[in-house]
Motif scaffolding. Structure first.
Motif, PDB file in Angstrom:
ATOM      1  N   ALA A  81       0.885  -1.161   0.000  1.00 35.77           N
ATOM      2  CA  ALA A  81       0.000   0.000   0.000  1.00 35.77           C
ATOM      3  C   ALA A  81       0.918   1.204   0.000  1.00 35.77           C
ATOM      4  CB  ALA A  81      -0.903   0.007   1.228  1.00 35.77           C
ATOM      5  N   SER A  82       0.707   2.113  -0.911  1.00 30.21           N
ATOM      6  CA  SER A  82       1.666   3.208  -1.092  1.00 30.21           C
ATOM      7  C   SER A  82       1.700   4.132   0.111  1.00 30.21           C
ATOM      8  CB  SER A  82       1.306   4.002  -2.340  1.00 30.21           C
ATOM      9  OG  SER A  82       2.083   5.178  -2.363  1.00 30.21           O
ATOM     10  N   ARG A  83       2.900   4.603   0.440  1.00 32.04           N
ATOM     11  CA  ARG A  83       3.054   5.546   1.551  1.00 32.04           C
ATOM     12  C   ARG A  83       2.451   6.902   1.195  1.00 32.04           C
ATOM     13  NH1 ARG A  83       8.072   8.495   0.701  1.00 32.04           N
ATOM     14  NH2 ARG A  83       8.652   7.944  -1.414  1.00 32.04           N
ATOM     15  N   PHE A  84       2.086   7.105  -0.071  1.00 35.46           N
ATOM     16  CA  PHE A  84       1.413   8.364  -0.424  1.00 35.46           C
ATOM     17  C   PHE A  84      -0.020   8.399   0.100  1.00 35.46           C
ATOM     18  CE2 PHE A  84       4.746   8.104  -3.706  1.00 35.46           C
ATOM     19  CZ  PHE A  84       5.442   9.243  -3.303  1.00 35.46           C
ATOM     20  N   PHE A  85      -0.573   7.225   0.390  1.00 38.36           N
ATOM     21  CA  PHE A  85      -1.954   7.181   0.886  1.00 38.36           C
ATOM     22  C   PHE A  85      -2.060   6.699   2.325  1.00 38.36           C
ATOM     23  CE2 PHE A  85      -2.145   6.325  -3.747  1.00 38.36           C
ATOM     24  CZ  PHE A  85      -2.711   7.529  -4.117  1.00 38.36           C
ATOM     25  N   PHE A  86      -1.118   5.832   2.724  1.00 38.28           N
ATOM     26  CA  PHE A  86      -1.251   5.183   4.037  1.00 38.28           C
ATOM     27  C   PHE A  86       0.065   5.159   4.807  1.00 38.28           C
ATOM     28  CE2 PHE A  86      -4.386   2.913   1.389  1.00 38.28           C
ATOM     29  CZ  PHE A  86      -5.523   3.045   2.171  1.00 38.28           C
ATOM     30  N   GLU A  87      -0.046   5.181   6.134  1.00 36.81           N
ATOM     31  CA  GLU A  87       1.027   4.653   6.975  1.00 36.81           C
ATOM     32  C   GLU A  87       0.798   3.152   7.045  1.00 36.81           C
ATOM     33  OE1 GLU A  87       1.308   6.331  10.873  1.00 36.81           O
ATOM     34  OE2 GLU A  87       1.480   8.380  10.122  1.00 36.81           O
ATOM     35  N   ASN A  88       1.797   2.403   7.457  1.00 37.58           N
ATOM     36  CA  ASN A  88       1.522   0.988   7.737  1.00 37.58           C
ATOM     37  C   ASN A  88       2.211   0.597   9.031  1.00 37.58           C
ATOM     38  OD1 ASN A  88       4.051  -0.778   7.023  1.00 37.58           O
ATOM     39  ND2 ASN A  88       3.886   0.666   5.316  1.00 37.58           N
ATOM     40  N   THR A 318       9.134   3.544  -5.381  1.00 39.75           N
ATOM     41  CA  THR A 318       7.838   2.857  -5.295  1.00 39.75           C
ATOM     42  C   THR A 318       7.794   1.957  -4.045  1.00 39.75           C
ATOM     43  OG1 THR A 318       7.623   2.870  -7.685  1.00 39.75           O
ATOM     44  CG2 THR A 318       6.324   1.216  -6.493  1.00 39.75           C
ATOM     45  N   ASN A 322       7.525  -0.122   2.165  1.00 42.83           N
ATOM     46  CA  ASN A 322       6.328  -0.929   1.864  1.00 42.83           C
ATOM     47  C   ASN A 322       6.057  -1.949   2.966  1.00 42.83           C
ATOM     48  OD1 ASN A 322       6.928  -3.881   0.904  1.00 42.83           O
ATOM     49  ND2 ASN A 322       8.594  -2.637   0.071  1.00 42.83           N
TER      50      ASN A 322
END
Ligand code: PLP
Length: 458
Positions: A81-88, A318, A322
């Protein structure tokens, strides 16, 4: 440990191969089938000790169930899940764990896919911070000769390797280099310590010559990797380098791609010199212990937060941070710490050092034993008195690697800069290695060197 039951049919050998072999005419390599602990097996059932953890990457050995489980769980939950939309969560926990271990001054972690990316990220972070701080004239990164900081073109520009520069130099802007403080071949009139201090003074002269206001950073491996064969400089060198960098406003970067995450007997090799800590650290290899490509840059909160406030780090990939890679890294670092593997590396490193020095008494081609923790190297010489290196056509290192492999031991080696600085083999087994396994490794090295000496004297 018994050879496992193989579930794969051995592939046909000797036919056409689309694999990108890097040397034409090279003998086909065995096909790896399985790994467990410090051992790897090929598809014909032959067992090898992974004596250098690949290129000093497989710090936990092979077949670690905790890492496999963490990978599987993360893969099932969400692999990407991209760090541009989410933390993980894996990224958050891994950042917390690694920066807590690294200590004050290294409070932020940026995750990438390996050591070369970590180098690129570190020098870009340094540059962006300099520009933001009104020091846009600073862009030169000084490094040591020889040194290796990665294969991408930015990393090539700051690696001290004239062979690589001969090929790729026209494509890059090579940066200034200063001498590496070798301890085995020392110029006349010097001790190892006085020579190391002279190398540090050379750094200061280079900064002044370039113009301190143009120099961004100095990068070095605190315990050397392949380029210098596990070189360890004296404490005074590290202190002087730190003082010089501070005096001239030059950032100090420690490349701990190889030495970090317990390999050298501490979480960071830099921790051996607490008064001389760097401003930025790079990690890779042991961070995910070979279970996935992963690297990191550790930097001060003040630097990263200033960049974030000014609009953000103008750099990324990218796969930066991740979830899958971070989950694997989190399991690998947790396992490293909970099993106290840095401490084991320190203890087993001392044992290995002792065994190798015993072998040195018997084997005239073993010129030098050096390193820290389980980042050790043995330097091979033709004439111990003169510390003379074998000529290239004698293929000494390649032959010893092959003799060791015939006896079931894999060793990573390098003839740095066409042998100008010497040639060596890295002895760096997984940090899980036991005392008995260290003795087994030493025995095979002794046998391989004996066989080499017998060939050499024929
Ligand atoms: N820095 C050092 C000290 C290394 O030893 C290496 C690789 O061996 C690198 C950087 C580059 O790392 P990678 O091969 O993961 O790109």
């Amino acid at each position: 440990m018994n050879a496992p039951d193989l579930q794969l049919d051995p592939p046909p050998r000797g036919g056409p191969v689309q694999v990108f072999y890097q040397k034409p005419g090279a003998a086909r390599r065995p096909v790896v089938a399985r790994g467990a602990g410090i051992y790897l097996w090929d598809t014909e059932g032959r067992r090898y000790i992974d004596g250098s953890s690949g290129p000093i990457a497989a710090n936990l050995g092979h077949g670690n169930p905790r890492v496999a489980l963490a990978a599987r769980r993360q893969m099932e939950q969400v692999a990407y899940a991209s760090r541009f939309f989410f933390e993980n969560e894996a990224n958050r926990q891994l950042s917390d764990l690694v920066t807590a271990q690294a200590g004050a001054g290294l409070e932020r972690a940026f995750f990438v896919s390996g050591g070369s990316e970590a180098t690129e990220s570190a020098i870009k972070l340094a540059r962006q911070h300099a520009v933001l701080s009104g020091q846009s004239g600073r862009w030169k990164v000084i490094s040591r000769n020889p040194s290796y900081h990665g294969a991408t073109l930015g990393a090539v520009a700051i690696s001290g390797d004239f062979v690589s520069e001969r090929m790729y130099g026209p494509m890059i802007r090579p940066m200034p280099k200063v001498g590496a403080p070798f301890t085995y071949r020392i110029p006349a009139g010097h001790t190892a310590e006085s020579y190391a201090l002279a190398c540090a003074d050379e750094l200061e002269r280079a900064i002044l010559q370039e113009g301190a206001e143009t120099v961004l950073a100095f990068i070095l491996e605190p315990v050397g990797g392949l380029a210098t064969g596990a070189l360890v400089a004296c404490d005074a060198y590290h202190q002087r380098v730190r003082d010089i960098c501070t005096r001239h406003g030059v950032l100090l970067i420690h490349d701990e791609v190889m030495s970090g995450v317990g390999r050298a007997g501490r979480f960071l090799a830099s921790h051996y010199w607490p008064q001389a800590m760097p401003d930025i650290v790079t990690l890779a290899k042991g961070l995910a212990a070979g279970y996935t490509p992963l690297g990191a840059v550790l930097a001060p909160a003040s630097m990263v937060d200033a960049i974030a406030q000014a609009g953000g780090f103008m750099h990324g990939y990218t796969y930066s941070s991740n979830p899958l890679s971070c989950a694997i890294g989190l399991a690998a670092v947790s396992e490293t710490l909970e099993r106290r593997l840095p401490e084991n590396a320190a203890a087993m490193g001392r044992r290995l050092d002792g065994r190798l020095r015993e072998i040195q008494q018997r084997r005239r081609v073993l010129g030098d034993v050096r390193g820290r923790g389980l980042l050790m190297a043995i330097e091979i010489v033709k004439d111990r008195g003169a510390r003379e290196t074998y000529a290239a056509h004698e293929q000494a290192i390649a032959r010893i690697v092959s003799l060791a492999m015939d006896r079931g031991l894999l060793l990573y080696s390098r003839r740095t800069a066409e042998g100008r600085y010497g040639e060596w083999l890295m002895v760096a087994p997984p940090l899980t290695v036991t005392a008995q396994e260290i003795d087994d490794i030493a025995q095979i090295i002794d046998d391989a060197l004996a066989a080499f000496e017998a060939q050499a004297s024929n």
